[in-house]
Design a protein around this motif. Structure first.
Motif, PDB file in Angstrom:
ATOM      1  N   GLY A  61      14.104 -25.385  -1.503  1.00 42.40           N
ATOM      2  CA  GLY A  61      14.329 -24.312  -2.630  1.00 42.40           C
ATOM      3  C   GLY A  61      15.560 -24.293  -3.188  1.00 42.40           C
ATOM      4  O   GLY A  61      16.182 -25.291  -3.723  1.00 42.40           O
ATOM      5  N   SER A 113      21.650 -26.117   4.184  1.00 42.96           N
ATOM      6  CA  SER A 113      20.744 -24.948   4.496  1.00 42.96           C
ATOM      7  C   SER A 113      21.646 -23.836   5.004  1.00 42.96           C
ATOM      8  O   SER A 113      22.564 -23.929   5.976  1.00 42.96           O
ATOM      9  N   LYS A 114      21.479 -22.869   4.419  1.00 38.06           N
ATOM     10  CA  LYS A 114      22.289 -21.490   4.621  1.00 38.06           C
ATOM     11  C   LYS A 114      22.002 -20.810   5.893  1.00 38.06           C
ATOM     12  O   LYS A 114      22.669 -20.659   6.807  1.00 38.06           O
ATOM     13  N   SER A 115      20.746 -20.866   6.252  1.00 38.17           N
ATOM     14  CA  SER A 115      20.284 -20.181   7.471  1.00 38.17           C
ATOM     15  C   SER A 115      20.359 -21.252   8.685  1.00 38.17           C
ATOM     16  O   SER A 115      20.507 -20.847   9.898  1.00 38.17           O
ATOM     17  N   GLY A 116      20.171 -22.381   8.224  1.00 32.78           N
ATOM     18  CA  GLY A 116      20.192 -23.561   9.435  1.00 32.78           C
ATOM     19  C   GLY A 116      18.830 -23.343  10.149  1.00 32.78           C
ATOM     20  O   GLY A 116      18.680 -24.386  10.981  1.00 32.78           O
ATOM     21  N   GLY A 176      20.400 -18.602  -2.225  1.00 32.51           N
ATOM     22  CA  GLY A 176      20.009 -20.124  -2.604  1.00 32.51           C
ATOM     23  C   GLY A 176      19.801 -20.467  -3.921  1.00 32.51           C
ATOM     24  O   GLY A 176      20.480 -21.245  -4.428  1.00 32.51           O
ATOM     25  N   GLN A 255      12.155 -21.409 -10.174  1.00 28.84           N
ATOM     26  CA  GLN A 255      12.674 -20.750  -9.130  1.00 28.84           C
ATOM     27  C   GLN A 255      13.382 -19.770  -9.254  1.00 28.84           C
ATOM     28  O   GLN A 255      13.166 -18.563  -8.798  1.00 28.84           O
ATOM     29  N   GLU A 259      11.577 -16.475  -8.390  1.00 28.21           N
ATOM     30  CA  GLU A 259      11.865 -15.692  -7.152  1.00 28.21           C
ATOM     31  C   GLU A 259      12.558 -14.411  -7.374  1.00 28.21           C
ATOM     32  O   GLU A 259      12.563 -13.531  -6.477  1.00 28.21           O
TER      33      GLU A 259
HETATM   34  O1  PA5 Z   1      16.613 -19.046  -3.142  1.00 28.40           O
HETATM   35  C1  PA5 Z   1      16.294 -18.993  -1.797  1.00 28.40           C
HETATM   36  O2  PA5 Z   1      17.068 -18.135  -1.079  1.00 28.40           O
HETATM   37  C2  PA5 Z   1      15.435 -19.825  -1.077  1.00 28.40           C
HETATM   38  O3  PA5 Z   1      14.965 -20.791  -1.906  1.00 28.40           O
HETATM   39  C3  PA5 Z   1      16.556 -20.659  -0.028  1.00 28.40           C
HETATM   40  O4  PA5 Z   1      17.207 -21.564  -0.749  1.00 28.40           O
HETATM   41  C4  PA5 Z   1      15.511 -21.607   0.756  1.00 28.40           C
HETATM   42  O5  PA5 Z   1      14.335 -20.926   1.217  1.00 28.40           O
HETATM   43  C5  PA5 Z   1      16.283 -22.385   1.579  1.00 28.40           C
HETATM   44  O6  PA5 Z   1      17.153 -21.551   2.508  1.00 28.40           O
HETATM   45  P1  PA5 Z   1      18.053 -22.190   3.530  1.00 28.40           P
HETATM   46  O7  PA5 Z   1      19.187 -22.538   2.953  1.00 28.40           O
HETATM   47  O8  PA5 Z   1      18.576 -21.003   4.322  1.00 28.40           O
HETATM   48  O9  PA5 Z   1      17.692 -23.453   4.520  1.00 28.40           O
END
Ligand code: PA5
Length: 417
Positions: A61, A113-116, A176, A255, A259
């Motif tokens: 994403g 990955s922000k959340s990991g 993201g 996206q 989104e």
């Molecule tokens: O736009 C968003 O928030 C999502 O597409 C995230 O970037 C995606 O789900 C990946 O999340 P993360 O970076 O926590 O793994």
């Protein structure tokens, strides 16, 4: 009235008074406007260029789409490492292809990955981490892994600190899909030798230019026009460009807008086409299918190179009238002719003019789309900075995978299947 509403929404966005305002750090370009951080990103990118023939970017994403879009659109520096993307699906074959590409090359990994804890990249990272440790040993692998994640917390931050990976930050106040102009996008982009200083300068100049209130502000115009068309029943926006290298830029845009706006049973469905190729396929539908479409064409006025049409003594294809003409001229006539044909066919057309296809102008374009998306979401009346709908598939997937805590749901779903 929608232009005026876009103006009012711009005030709400800038003053932080709207829904989701805790995720609008990208407005001021966050860490991407910090010269010291940009320098660290560039020096890390140079190190990766020196030590790797291949960079694997693990993320999904918003954690990979911006980087991929810029890398596919802008030319890489000669000799730069190839950049491959993994962890953006659960396809075993897709993962195996990237793993195979690592076999006989020196590799670095940037896990983002922000959340990991996102399943796809977390699973892929387990695999690439193990592969790097097997290839280089634990200590050397740790020097080849770069983690881009939350500043303080999360599974990836904990692991990176424990293993000694160099880390970069996904700012708390940037979601993201708005993160391409932070380390999330900038590190992989810089590895290819694309000038990220120029990219950020373009974004900063766009930020300054688009701050000026007024009906001639192109951000207001785009946000207002697409909402006006939506209200008139044009539920699908097709983003098109006459350069095939723009394909993934359109994926990033899809996206961003999909989104951000697709919620509460409303929102334009973002689609994309690649012209002129798709004029020989989707062109039929656009011209004569259901009239629920409008089109936005991104037009780069000045191509990077020149290609002239050669003459042919036999002229079997009857194209000698084009001899010596620049392909840019042909492309321009195709674009103008298509615009008129589509408008005549009931497909309203918007054009976004961009002077050049270089890093500076791409930086400006990315900022333009982000700002317009925030405004457009507010005009539509939704929170453009959340994504509650993406949880539904995750819940079902976890239940079917047997994640502890999801047993009952798993049973119900299996019966339905
Ligand atoms: O736009 C968003 O928030 C999502 O597409 C995230 O970037 C995606 O789900 C990946 O999340 P993360 O970076 O926590 O793994």
């Amino acid at each position: 009235p929608l232009l005026a509403r876009a103006g009012a929404c711009r005030d709400t966005l800038i003053s932080g008074g709207g829904p989701g305002s805790e995720f609008t750090g990208w407005l001021s370009l966050s860490d991407g406007s910090d010269p010291a951080e940009l320098e660290r990103i560039e020096s890390t990118a140079a190190k990766i260029r020196d030590t790797a023939e291949l960079l694997v970017v693990v993320g999904i994403g918003g954690s990979f789409m911006g980087a991929k879009s810029a890398i596919e659109f802008l030319p890489a520096a000669p000799g730069a490492p190839e950049v491959l993307f993994a962890g953006n699906s659960l396809s075993p074959d897709a993962l195996a292809r990237v793993l195979d590409a690592c076999a006989d090359r020196d590799v670095c990994v940037n896990v983002i990955s922000k959340s990991g804890t996102t399943t796809e990249p977390a699973v892929a990272f387990r695999i690439f981490r193990a592969a790097l440790e097997a290839k280089y040993g634990k200590a050397e692998a740790a020097k080849r892994i770069y983690a881009t994640t939350d500043r303080h917390k999360g599974a990836l931050k904990t692991l990176a600190d424990a293993e000694g990976y160099e880390t970069f930050v996904v700012p708390d106040d940037v979601g993201g899909r708005y993160s391409v102009l932070t380390a999330v996008g900038l590190l992989p982009i810089a590895v290819t030798g694309i000038d990220i200083q120029q990219l950020m300068e373009g974004a900063a100049d766009a930020r300054a230019a688009f701050q000026t209130p007024g009906m001639d502000n192109p951000v207001w115009q785009y946000a207002a026009a697409r909402n006006a068309l939506y209200q008139a029943g044009k539920k699908i926006e097709i983003l098109g460009c006459y350069d095939s290298a723009f394909r993934f830029m359109a994926e990033w845009w899809k996206q961003l807008y999909g989104e951000s706006e697709g919620k509460e049973s409303k929102g334009i469905f973002p689609a994309s086409v690649e012209f002129t190729a798709d004029l020989h396929s989707m062109g039929q539908y656009i011209q004569e299918g259901e009239r629920m479409l409008f089109e936005t064409i991104v037009n780069f006025e000045q191509p990077r190179g020149q290609v002239l049409v050669p003459g042919d003594k036999d002229n079997l294809d009857g194209l000698n009238f084009l001899t010596g003409k620049d392909l840019k001229f042909l492309c321009e006539q195709a674009r103008l002719g298509t615009r008129l044909a589509h408008v005549d066919g009931g497909v309203p057309n918007l054009t976004i003019q961009v002077a050049k296809a270089d890093a500076y102008h791409v930086g400006g374009l990315l900022y333009f789309f982000e700002l317009a998306c925030g405004l457009s979401g507010y005009v539509l009346g939704v929170n453009p900075f959340d994504q509650p709908g993406v949880e539904a598939y995750k819940k079902n997937m976890f239940a079917l995978l047997g994640k502890p805590g999801y047993e009952e749901l798993g049973e119900t779903l299996r019966k339905r299947l």
